[in-house]
Design a protein around this motif. Structure first.
Motif, short mmCIF file in Angstrom:
data_model
loop_
_atom_site.label_atom_id
_atom_site.label_comp_id
_atom_site.label_asym_id
_atom_site.label_seq_id
_atom_site.Cartn_x
_atom_site.Cartn_y
_atom_site.Cartn_z
N LEU A 105 0.79 -1.22 0.00
CA LEU A 105 0.00 0.00 0.00
C LEU A 105 0.83 1.28 0.00
N PRO A 106 1.98 1.34 0.68
CA PRO A 106 2.75 2.59 0.63
C PRO A 106 3.21 2.98 -0.78
N LEU A 130 -8.22 -8.88 -2.17
CA LEU A 130 -7.30 -7.74 -2.14
C LEU A 130 -6.44 -7.84 -0.90
N GLY A 131 -5.30 -8.48 -1.03
CA GLY A 131 -4.36 -8.56 0.07
C GLY A 131 -3.41 -7.37 0.02
N VAL A 132 -3.26 -6.66 1.14
CA VAL A 132 -2.38 -5.49 1.18
C VAL A 132 -1.35 -5.66 2.29
N GLY A 133 -0.19 -5.06 2.07
CA GLY A 133 0.87 -5.11 3.06
C GLY A 133 1.63 -3.81 3.08
N ARG A 134 2.62 -3.75 3.98
CA ARG A 134 3.33 -2.50 4.20
C ARG A 134 4.73 -2.47 3.58
N GLY A 135 5.34 -3.61 3.32
CA GLY A 135 6.74 -3.65 2.88
C GLY A 135 6.97 -2.89 1.59
N ASP A 152 9.73 9.52 1.70
CA ASP A 152 10.37 8.57 2.60
C ASP A 152 9.46 7.36 2.80
N PRO A 153 10.01 6.23 3.30
CA PRO A 153 9.15 5.07 3.61
C PRO A 153 8.01 5.46 4.55
N SER A 193 4.18 -10.14 8.61
CA SER A 193 5.19 -11.09 9.05
C SER A 193 5.61 -10.78 10.48
N SER A 194 4.80 -9.98 11.19
CA SER A 194 5.14 -9.56 12.55
C SER A 194 3.91 -9.55 13.44
#
Length: 356
Positions: A105-106, A130-135, A152-153, A193-194
């Motif tokens: 998503l970022p 719709l699978g979303v992640g942050r990496g 920036d991240p 993953s956390s």
């Protein structure tokens, strides 16, 4: 479960083969994660054609869903545009659910993601996830900045805000504004993953896809927190856990180790800060590549927690992961290029999969 796991050198817990890890009569539902793995010397067309063949094979074998990942600037993987690839897979299959594992998503505007996946859901009703992640989906900081147009991240606050906006477009009354006439929605999932990501999925009442194939040592704590803190929502009444596992089937355990070695050598190169040099070489070339002791131990740690080996070993290890995590569903990631090996892996696992 203490009998079939051990501590690795860095303290993470990984399952081992043991009598207590014997397979149940049936595994949970099975699904497929496609990275569009690309062997050196092959074209993107070759890699993507193999994805279609594997996805169709999974559908024929009764797998629940097939997801595609988002990676950038990493030559062993050609899955760079999940909405495009997922839409194509949905068009060339009939019943299997299709989606992203996931959209990071970022890297994207929430409204654009909503438009893309709501369009897919309108074209393929009740089949789109719709699978979303942050990496970031890349090892390269220059690519990361290019994806985010110099930003920036994303911070935790920004990621939460983007996720809230996306969910509001999907289910907060904005659906018709995003896609006029929309009457069916994609199913949202949160990837993690956390433990922190798992808690966020619980807070939002979303099904959780946990990247066990990336961080197996985080699984037990994260999934415990998810189940304990889950809040029912319009998306899910009860917690639901999908766990992804690297899975490779050979005629023997040794053959499976031989087949997966190229992917793990590429990862070791990336982990060493040389992602631009990483390639997926042939198994023969990988076997001839010498490793120093530290790299050899890291490779063993990468594979020890995953489901790699003969058909019997694959099923036993999948059962051990299902027992360890309590997964409702296992998603197989098959990090080898050879389409025949990928299909053989699906067939080995599906011998004990329940009917969908």
């Amino acid at each position: 479960m203490g009998e079939n796991r051990r501590k690795s050198q860095n303290g993470s817990v990984v399952p081992l083969d043991a009598p207590s890890a014997a397979p149940e009569k049936r595994l949970p539902l099975l699904s497929l994660l496609e990275l569009a793995v690309l062997e050196e010397g092959h074209s993107a067309r070759d890699g993507l054609a193999a994805v279609v063949a594997t996805a169709r094979g999974a559908a024929d074998l009764g797998f629940r869903r097939v997801w595609v990942a988002e990676h950038h600037g990493y030559s062993p993987v050609s899955s760079v545009a999940p909405p495009v690839l997922a839409a194509h897979l949905a068009a060339v299959t009939e019943r299997i659910r299709v989606g992203s594992g996931g959209v990071l998503l970022p890297n994207h505007a929430p409204l654009a993601v909503a438009e893309q996946f709501m369009t897919m859901a309108a074209l393929h009703p009740e089949r789109i996830d719709l699978g979303v992640g942050r990496g970031p989906g890349t090892f390269d900081p220059d690519i990361m900045r290019a994806l985010r147009r110099g930003a920036d991240p994303a911070t935790d606050v920004e990621y939460r805000a983007d996720l809230a906006e996306l969910l509001s477009h999907l289910g907060g009354g904005d659906g018709a504004r995003v896609l006029p006439g929309a009457d069916v929605l994609p199913e949202p999932w949160l990837l993690s993953s956390s433990a922190a990501g798992a808690e966020l999925a619980a807070e939002l009442g979303l099904p959780l896809a946990f990247a066990y194939h990336i961080r197996p040592g985080n699984a037990v704590e994260a999934l415990t927190r998810y189940r304990e803190k889950f809040r029912p929502s319009r998306w899910r009444d009860e917690p639901y856990v999908l766990v992804s596992v690297d899975t490779v089937c050979g005629a023997t355990d040794a053959e499976a180790a031989h087949l997966v070695r190229p992917a793990y050598l590429a990862l070791l190169t990336a982990f060493a800060g040389r992602a631009a040099e990483a390639v997926l070489c042939s198994p023969a070339e990988a076997a001839a590549t010498p490793l120093h002791a530290e790299a050899a131990e890291r490779l063993e740690q990468l594979s020890a927690a995953q489901a790699q080996g003969s058909p019997e070993t694959v099923r036993r290890r999948l059962a051990a992961v299902a027992t360890l995590t309590g997964a409702d569903e296992l998603m197989l990631s098959i990090p080898v290029y050879d389409p025949s090996v990928r299909l053989r892996t699906l067939e080995a696992a599906s011998a004990v999969v329940p009917a969908v």
